[in-house]
Design a protein around this motif. Structure first.
Motif, mmCIF file in Angstrom:
data_model
loop_
_atom_site.group_PDB
_atom_site.id
_atom_site.type_symbol
_atom_site.label_atom_id
_atom_site.label_comp_id
_atom_site.label_asym_id
_atom_site.label_seq_id
_atom_site.Cartn_x
_atom_site.Cartn_y
_atom_site.Cartn_z
ATOM 1 N N GLN A 11 75.451 66.039 -14.459
ATOM 2 C CA GLN A 11 76.414 66.631 -15.398
ATOM 3 C C GLN A 11 77.861 65.822 -15.125
ATOM 4 N N SER A 12 78.035 65.066 -14.482
ATOM 5 C CA SER A 12 79.317 64.374 -14.161
ATOM 6 C C SER A 12 79.376 63.025 -14.992
ATOM 7 N N CYS A 13 78.081 62.772 -15.587
ATOM 8 C CA CYS A 13 78.198 61.479 -16.473
ATOM 9 C C CYS A 13 79.556 61.424 -17.524
ATOM 10 N N ARG A 14 80.003 60.491 -17.577
ATOM 11 C CA ARG A 14 81.109 60.293 -18.466
ATOM 12 C C ARG A 14 80.739 59.544 -19.844
ATOM 13 N N THR A 15 81.468 59.791 -20.825
ATOM 14 C CA THR A 15 81.269 58.813 -22.138
ATOM 15 C C THR A 15 82.683 58.344 -22.408
ATOM 16 N N ASN A 16 82.779 56.781 -22.372
ATOM 17 C CA ASN A 16 83.948 56.401 -22.580
ATOM 18 C C ASN A 16 83.812 54.860 -23.527
ATOM 19 N N PRO A 17 83.946 54.939 -24.669
ATOM 20 C CA PRO A 17 83.674 53.790 -25.550
ATOM 21 C C PRO A 17 84.535 52.598 -25.131
ATOM 22 N N ASP A 18 85.699 52.745 -24.255
ATOM 23 C CA ASP A 18 86.270 51.548 -23.771
ATOM 24 C C ASP A 18 85.870 51.011 -22.381
ATOM 25 N N LEU A 19 84.791 51.568 -21.831
ATOM 26 C CA LEU A 19 84.466 50.985 -20.703
ATOM 27 C C LEU A 19 83.510 49.824 -20.885
ATOM 28 N N ARG A 20 83.411 48.678 -20.185
ATOM 29 C CA ARG A 20 82.845 47.587 -20.295
ATOM 30 C C ARG A 20 81.752 47.546 -19.254
ATOM 31 N N SER A 21 80.685 46.824 -19.260
ATOM 32 C CA SER A 21 79.725 46.645 -18.077
ATOM 33 C C SER A 21 80.056 45.696 -17.181
ATOM 34 N N GLN A 22 79.921 45.781 -15.796
ATOM 35 C CA GLN A 22 80.318 45.128 -15.020
ATOM 36 C C GLN A 22 79.099 44.563 -14.057
ATOM 37 N N PRO A 23 79.531 43.413 -13.092
ATOM 38 C CA PRO A 23 78.364 42.939 -12.415
ATOM 39 C C PRO A 23 77.697 43.914 -11.595
ATOM 40 N N GLY A 24 76.740 44.071 -11.375
ATOM 41 C CA GLY A 24 75.886 45.174 -10.421
ATOM 42 C C GLY A 24 75.681 46.320 -11.127
ATOM 43 N N ASP A 25 75.879 46.521 -12.430
ATOM 44 C CA ASP A 25 75.609 47.814 -13.359
ATOM 45 C C ASP A 25 73.948 47.628 -13.373
ATOM 46 N N LEU A 26 73.288 48.651 -13.083
ATOM 47 C CA LEU A 26 71.985 49.011 -13.416
ATOM 48 C C LEU A 26 71.709 49.658 -14.777
ATOM 49 N N ILE A 27 71.127 49.042 -15.726
ATOM 50 C CA ILE A 27 71.017 49.634 -16.909
ATOM 51 C C ILE A 27 69.573 50.523 -16.758
ATOM 52 N N LEU A 28 69.941 51.640 -17.020
ATOM 53 C CA LEU A 28 68.714 52.559 -17.030
ATOM 54 C C LEU A 28 68.108 53.040 -18.397
ATOM 55 N N ARG A 29 68.874 53.230 -19.616
ATOM 56 C CA ARG A 29 68.384 53.563 -20.706
ATOM 57 C C ARG A 29 69.294 52.736 -21.915
ATOM 58 N N LEU A 30 68.590 52.775 -22.915
ATOM 59 C CA LEU A 30 69.357 52.244 -24.180
ATOM 60 C C LEU A 30 68.862 53.277 -25.117
ATOM 61 N N ASN A 31 69.713 54.052 -25.460
ATOM 62 C CA ASN A 31 69.646 54.973 -26.753
ATOM 63 C C ASN A 31 68.430 55.980 -26.351
ATOM 64 N N ASP A 32 68.432 56.487 -25.019
ATOM 65 C CA ASP A 32 67.342 57.339 -24.379
ATOM 66 C C ASP A 32 65.863 56.605 -24.391
ATOM 67 N N VAL A 33 65.920 55.368 -24.452
ATOM 68 C CA VAL A 33 64.623 54.858 -23.991
ATOM 69 C C VAL A 33 64.990 54.121 -22.750
ATOM 70 N N PRO A 34 63.857 54.419 -21.613
ATOM 71 C CA PRO A 34 63.952 53.967 -20.541
ATOM 72 C C PRO A 34 63.881 52.539 -20.487
ATOM 73 N N VAL A 35 64.529 51.675 -19.688
ATOM 74 C CA VAL A 35 64.464 50.254 -19.631
ATOM 75 C C VAL A 35 63.792 49.746 -18.256
#
Length: 74
Positions: A11-35
């Motif tokens: 529930q603590s997920c945050r949505t912020n269009p100003d955030l940028r990806s950073q080294p070490g980020d793990l992409i879990l989903r793209l538009n609700d599609v598991p990656v």
């Protein structure tokens, strides 16, 4: 890469269009599609050229959404 279930994002997920990806980020989903890996991510991004997408990302202990505008093909 591993994915999380549709309901695993805290529930603590945050949505912020100003955030940028950073080294070490793990992409879990793209538009609700598991990656599941890099090749799948590349394919998904290619199919969304010129569109905005939402990435569900694990960053350290946090899970958050990043807004991304996928560039159009040249």
């Amino acid at each position: 890469m591993r994915s999380v279930s549709k309901h695993a994002a805290p529930q603590s997920c945050r949505t912020n269009p100003d955030l940028r990806s950073q080294p070490g980020d793990l992409i879990l989903r793209l538009n609700d599609v598991p990656v599941q890996g890099v090749s799948q991510l590349e394919s998904l991004l290619k199919s969304h050229q010129g569109k905005s997408v939402a990435l569900l990302v694990r960053r350290g202990p946090d899970t958050l959404f990043l807004a991304l505008q996928v560039p159009s093909a040249e």
